[in-house]
Design a protein around this motif. Structure first.
Motif, mmCIF file in Angstrom:
data_model
loop_
_atom_site.group_PDB
_atom_site.id
_atom_site.type_symbol
_atom_site.label_atom_id
_atom_site.label_comp_id
_atom_site.label_asym_id
_atom_site.label_seq_id
_atom_site.Cartn_x
_atom_site.Cartn_y
_atom_site.Cartn_z
ATOM 1 N N ARG A 164 0.863 -1.185 0.000
ATOM 2 C CA ARG A 164 0.000 0.000 0.000
ATOM 3 C C ARG A 164 0.897 1.231 0.000
ATOM 4 N NH1 ARG A 164 -4.909 2.276 2.024
ATOM 5 N NH2 ARG A 164 -4.445 4.090 3.320
ATOM 6 N N PRO A 165 0.996 1.954 -1.128
ATOM 7 C CA PRO A 165 0.314 1.827 -2.422
ATOM 8 C C PRO A 165 1.016 0.812 -3.336
ATOM 9 C CG PRO A 165 1.775 3.712 -2.479
ATOM 10 C CD PRO A 165 1.878 3.149 -1.084
ATOM 11 N N PRO B 43 4.214 2.640 -7.410
ATOM 12 C CA PRO B 43 4.511 4.031 -7.731
ATOM 13 C C PRO B 43 5.592 4.705 -6.887
ATOM 14 C CG PRO B 43 2.680 3.971 -6.216
ATOM 15 C CD PRO B 43 3.098 2.541 -6.434
ATOM 16 N N THR B 44 6.081 4.073 -5.830
ATOM 17 C CA THR B 44 6.850 4.811 -4.825
ATOM 18 C C THR B 44 8.317 4.999 -5.165
ATOM 19 O OG1 THR B 44 7.421 2.820 -3.550
ATOM 20 C CG2 THR B 44 5.328 3.935 -3.024
ATOM 21 N N GLY B 45 8.868 4.179 -6.052
ATOM 22 C CA GLY B 45 10.303 4.223 -6.332
ATOM 23 C C GLY B 45 11.137 3.525 -5.285
ATOM 24 N N ALA B 46 10.516 2.953 -4.245
ATOM 25 C CA ALA B 46 11.245 2.315 -3.144
ATOM 26 C C ALA B 46 11.818 0.973 -3.578
ATOM 27 C CB ALA B 46 10.318 2.119 -1.948
ATOM 28 N N GLY C 113 -2.454 9.943 -6.365
ATOM 29 C CA GLY C 113 -2.091 8.696 -5.707
ATOM 30 C C GLY C 113 -3.249 7.780 -5.394
ATOM 31 N N ALA C 114 -4.473 8.288 -5.384
ATOM 32 C CA ALA C 114 -5.629 7.457 -5.036
ATOM 33 C C ALA C 114 -5.748 6.233 -5.930
ATOM 34 C CB ALA C 114 -6.908 8.291 -5.111
ATOM 35 N N ALA C 115 -5.264 6.329 -7.172
ATOM 36 C CA ALA C 115 -5.357 5.211 -8.106
ATOM 37 C C ALA C 115 -4.491 4.028 -7.692
ATOM 38 C CB ALA C 115 -4.949 5.669 -9.509
ATOM 39 N N CYS C 116 -3.591 4.240 -6.736
ATOM 40 C CA CYS C 116 -2.608 3.221 -6.374
ATOM 41 C C CYS C 116 -2.956 2.479 -5.090
ATOM 42 C CB CYS C 116 -1.227 3.872 -6.235
ATOM 43 S SG CYS C 116 -0.681 4.763 -7.711
ATOM 44 N N TYR C 117 -4.181 2.683 -4.593
ATOM 45 C CA TYR C 117 -4.599 2.052 -3.337
ATOM 46 C C TYR C 117 -5.742 1.078 -3.580
ATOM 47 C CZ TYR C 117 -1.820 5.473 -0.757
ATOM 48 O OH TYR C 117 -0.785 6.234 -0.265
#
Length: 382
Positions: A103-104, A158-161, A340-344
Motif C-alpha cells: 500500500r500503495p 509508484p513509490t520508487g522504493a 495517488g488514489a489510483a494506487c490504493y
C-alpha cells in the motif's frame, strides 16, 4: 492521462513510459534484419506457446546474470508482463480469494486483481518496501489463507522504493511457511543508477526447492528495450507455469514469433549490452533534474523518496491537500501527474501523487515543475 501525454502543449509526468528519445533505433533495426535473414518462415509461422527457443535461451541467460535459474518447464514468454499476471490470476485465483499487496501499489495490478474478483488487502510499506511482520499479521487476520502476495520490490511503481535484502528473505520465508505464491513484478530491476544492487527475490528462491515452489518472477523488455516488442516472461514452478501455458493457449496461442526472434537477436547483440547503460544514464539525469526542481520549488513542503533507479517519484503532499483537486489546477497550467488514489486497493491517501521523470528532458522537467508550482499556489489560494 494518455490524451494529455500525446498533446504537445502539455507536459506529462503521468505515464510510466520509457524514454522514446533514448530508444536504440539502429540496434532494434539490425536485430530485426538479423531475425528475418536467419529464418523468415520462423518469424511468420505460429510458435510454441511457451516461447521460441532462441528467446527462451536469451531470457534464461539474462536471468542467470542476476542469480535467477529457470529450467525449461519453468519459463514462459508472454505478450508483456501484464499478460503474465493475467494468466497467473486465471490459473491460481478464484473470485473471493485474498491477494495481499503493498500500500500503495501498481494500478495495473489492482485492475487485474479486481477483474479476477479477488479480495485485495493493502499493507503499508516504507522506504524499504512492504513490512513482512505486517504481512504475517494480515495472513493471520484473513478469513481464509491468501492465495498470493504481490510486490514490486525494486524501484517500485509508484513509490520508487526498493525492498531491503533482509525483507526479501523474510517475505519469501513467510510465503513458503504458509504456502502462498509470492509474485515479484520486476520491470525496472536493470535500471539502477545509484546505490548497491539488491538480488531479486527469485534469486534467493533459486537456492531452495521449497522456496522455488512459491516464487513467481515477472519481467519485461518494455523498459530496457522497446515496448512495441511486447515481450514479457514468467519464471515459476513447473506446475504454475504449466497452468499458465494452458491459459495462454486458450487466449492467444503464442506471443508473436516475429517479435520474439527480434527480441532474441537484440538480447544476443552487443547493442543491448551497450544500450542499457545509456538509458540508465538518461534516467539518472532526469531523476536528478526532477529532484532538484522539486526541492527548489517546494523546499521541504513536498516530501518524497529519492529513488536509486526506475522511473518514478512518490510525493507526499501537506496534510489536507487533495491531489485529485490539485490535478484540476495542474491541467489549467498544462502539466499532468497521477493522483495517488489510483494506487490504493482501499482507503486511498488523497494527499499523494506519482510523478514520472522518464520521458521528459531536464529542460522540460524544470518547466513542468515550474508549472506545477504555479498550479499549487493557485490551489492553495483558491
Amino acid at each position: 492521462m494518455a490524451q494529455f501525454a500525446v498533446n504537445p502543449s502539455f507536459i506529462s509526468f503521468a505515464g510510466g513510459y520509457p524514454a522514446a528519445d533514448a530508444f536504440d533505433f539502429d540496434g532494434i533495426r539490425r536485430a530485426s534484419e538479423k531475425a528475418w535473414s536467419q529464418g523468415a518462415k520462423d518469424c511468420l509461422q505460429y510458435g510454441a506457446t511457451e516461447g521460441v527457443a532462441p528467446l527462451r535461451a536469451a531470457l534464461k541467460a539474462l536471468g542467470l546474470a542476476r542469480g535467477i535459474h529457470a529450467e525449461d518447464d519453468q519459463l514462459m514468454v508472454t505478450t508483456g508482463s501484464q499478460q503474465a499476471l493475467d494468466f497467473l490470476l486465471r490459473a491460481t485465483v478464484a473470485p473471493g480469494d485474498t491477494v495481499l499487496v503493498e500500500r500503495p501499489t501498481y494500478p495495473g495490478a489492482l485492475q487485474a486483481f479486481r477483474l479476477a474478483g479477488a479480495r485485495v488487502v493493502g499493507i503499508d510499506g516504507d522506504a524499504e518496501g512492504i513490512d513482512p511482520q505486517a504481512v504475517a499479521r494480515a495472513i493471520e487476520a484473513a478469513p481464509s489463507k491468501p492465495k498470493m502476495i504481490y510486490v514490486v520490490p525494486t524501484f517500485a511503481n509508484p513509490t520508487g522504493a526498493t525492498m531491503s535484502e533482509s525483507r526479501r528473505r523474510d517475505l519469501l520465508a513467510l510465503a513458503a511457511k504458509h504456502d502462498i505464491l509470492l509474485v515479484e513484478d520486476d520491470p525496472y530491476g536493470l535500471l539502477r543508477f545509484s546505490g548497491d544492487a539488491v538480488a531479486p527475490i527469485a534469486a534467493h528462491a533459486a537456492k531452495d526447492a521449497e522456496l522455488r515452489k512459491v516464487s513467481v518472477y515477472l519481467s519485461t523488455l518494455s523498459k530496457v528495450a522497446v515496448p512495441a516488442l511486447r515481450i514479457g516472461w514468467m519464471v515459476a514452478s513447473s506446475e504454475v507455469t504449466r497452468r499458465c501455458v494452458m491459459a495462454k493457449q486458450v487466449s492467444d496461442l503464442c506471443t508473436s514469433p516475429w517479435m520474439q526472434h527480434i527480441g532474441a537477436a537484440y538480447l544476443d547483440s552487443p547493442e543491448f549490452a551497450a544500450h542499457v547503460p545509456r538509458i540508465i544514464a538518461t534516467y539518472k539525469e532526469r531523476a536528478d533534474a526532477m529532484v532538484t526542481a522539486l526541492h527548489q520549488a517546494f523546499d521541504k513542503e513536498w516530501v518524497f523518496l529519492v529513488p536509486d533507479g526506475g522511473m518514478f517519484l512518490w510525493v507526499k503532499l501537506p496534510r489536507g491537500v487533495d491531489a485529485g483537486e490539485l490535478l484540476k489546477a495542474a491541467l489549467a497550467q498544462k502539466v499532468v501527474f497521477v493522483p495517488g488514489a489510483a494506487c490504493y486497493a482501499s482507503e486511498p491517501d488523497a494527499a499523494c501523487l506519482r510523478m514520472s521523470y522518464s520521458t521528459a528532458s531536464p529542460e522540460v522537467i524544470r518547466e513542468g515543475v515550474a508549472r506545477l508550482a504555479h498550479a499549487y499556489r493557485s490551489y492553495c489560494v483558491g
